[in-house]
Design a protein around this motif. Structure first.
Motif, mmCIF file in Angstrom:
data_model
loop_
_atom_site.group_PDB
_atom_site.id
_atom_site.type_symbol
_atom_site.label_atom_id
_atom_site.label_comp_id
_atom_site.label_asym_id
_atom_site.label_seq_id
_atom_site.Cartn_x
_atom_site.Cartn_y
_atom_site.Cartn_z
ATOM 1 N N UNK A 4 0.795 -1.223 0.000
ATOM 2 C CA UNK A 4 0.000 0.000 0.000
ATOM 3 C C UNK A 4 0.833 1.282 0.000
ATOM 4 N N UNK A 5 2.157 1.165 -0.014
ATOM 5 C CA UNK A 5 2.992 2.359 0.090
ATOM 6 C C UNK A 5 3.060 3.058 -1.256
ATOM 7 N N UNK A 6 2.484 4.273 -1.322
ATOM 8 C CA UNK A 6 2.492 5.052 -2.559
ATOM 9 C C UNK A 6 2.999 6.468 -2.357
ATOM 10 N N UNK A 7 2.868 6.993 -1.160
ATOM 11 C CA UNK A 7 3.198 8.393 -0.908
ATOM 12 C C UNK A 7 4.099 8.514 0.312
ATOM 13 N N UNK A 8 4.647 9.723 0.489
ATOM 14 C CA UNK A 8 5.449 10.011 1.676
ATOM 15 C C UNK A 8 4.607 9.821 2.935
ATOM 16 N N UNK A 12 5.397 7.570 6.271
ATOM 17 C CA UNK A 12 5.382 8.107 7.629
ATOM 18 C C UNK A 12 4.449 7.307 8.527
ATOM 19 N N UNK A 13 3.284 6.983 8.017
ATOM 20 C CA UNK A 13 2.325 6.223 8.814
ATOM 21 C C UNK A 13 2.840 4.820 9.124
ATOM 22 N N UNK A 14 3.511 4.220 8.155
ATOM 23 C CA UNK A 14 4.100 2.900 8.381
ATOM 24 C C UNK A 14 5.139 2.967 9.502
#
Length: 254
Positions: A4-8, A12-14
């Motif tokens: 699901x990682x697409x944006x900065x 950060x949330x990860x």
């Protein structure tokens, strides 16, 4: 399978999630830890006293900063915000904790001070809420509770709201035998999934992190006795920086 990682923001949330539930100390997902911390107003905590940082008072007394628009990050029960308001600053004050802000608002009413309080994560508050530009951004004890990756958003916030010629005032944990906070390397906080009460900083680290700003003063906080009108503990750094250069280039989201 999560991909699901697409944006900065996703990154950060990860990274925030690696510290859960300790992330409650800096993210908008909750404020329970700080609410518990501020619940007992009679606790013998030095910075519960309604006194401004001695460094902040010193900057004012020496004419290094003058009244204008101010933003108090992590304002707690409002001791620095109320001090600035009494001097004629137009003050916005932000904190995650409703309990801290309730106390700050009580103090403001008692003092007849006008402060605009905002509850939430300073990095998530909108431009309409933190309009800027601010002539002074003051942080007493917020920065050292952020995990390393959140410095990116912190610097972006400064770039967005600090006025040209404006000042950034910081009070944070100092590294060393007589300091406070953890001296672990940044990477080890992620390996251990804990911040160990806060990050200690060396003076060189602060100069590198805020190197796009002009250093006015960086020193240990003076030790103020209980009878003093000011708060001061020598295990803290105090720093004053000025914005003399354009904002850093923003990191684009992908």
């Amino acid at each position: 399978m999560d991909r699901d990682i697409r944006t900065i923001d996703d990154v950060m949330n990860l990274l925030d999630g690696l510290f859960a539930p300790a992330a409650d100390r800096w993210t908008s997902g909750g404020s329970g830890w700080w609410d518990d911390f501020y619940a007992d107003r009679a606790r013998p905590v030095p910075f519960f006293a309604a006194k401004p940082d001695e460094s902040l008072a010193s900057y004012v007394e020496r004419g290094l900063i003058t009244p204008g628009r101010a933003l108090d990050l992590g304002c707690g029960p409002g001791r620095n915000a109320l001090y600035l308001a009494a001097l004629g600053f137009e003050v916005d004050a932000v904190d995650l904790s409703p309990a801290a802000l309730a106390w700050a608002k009580d103090r403001a009413r008692e003092a007849g001070a006008e402060v605009c309080f905002h509850q939430g994560d300073a990095f998530a508050l909108t431009r309409a809420e933190l309009t800027g530009p601010y002539d002074l951004v003051h942080d007493s004890g917020c920065f050292h509770h952020l995990p390393p990756h959140r410095r990116v958003g912190y610097l972006d916030l400064l770039d967005r709201v600090l006025a040209p010629g404006g000042h950034f005032s910081l009070t944070c944990f100092a590294a060393g035998d007589d300091g406070m906070g953890s001296r672990l390397p940044d990477a080890d906080f992620y390996r251990q999934g804990a911040l160990h009460g806060g990050l200690a900083y060396e003076d060189g680290s602060l100069r590198r992190i805020f190197g796009h700003l002009t250093e006015v003063e960086l020193r240990r906080m003076r030790d103020e006795p209980e009878s003093s009108a000011h708060f001061g503990e020598p295990f803290l750094w105090t720093a004053l920086f000025r914005r003399d250069t354009p904002a850093r280039a923003a990191v684009p989201a992908r």
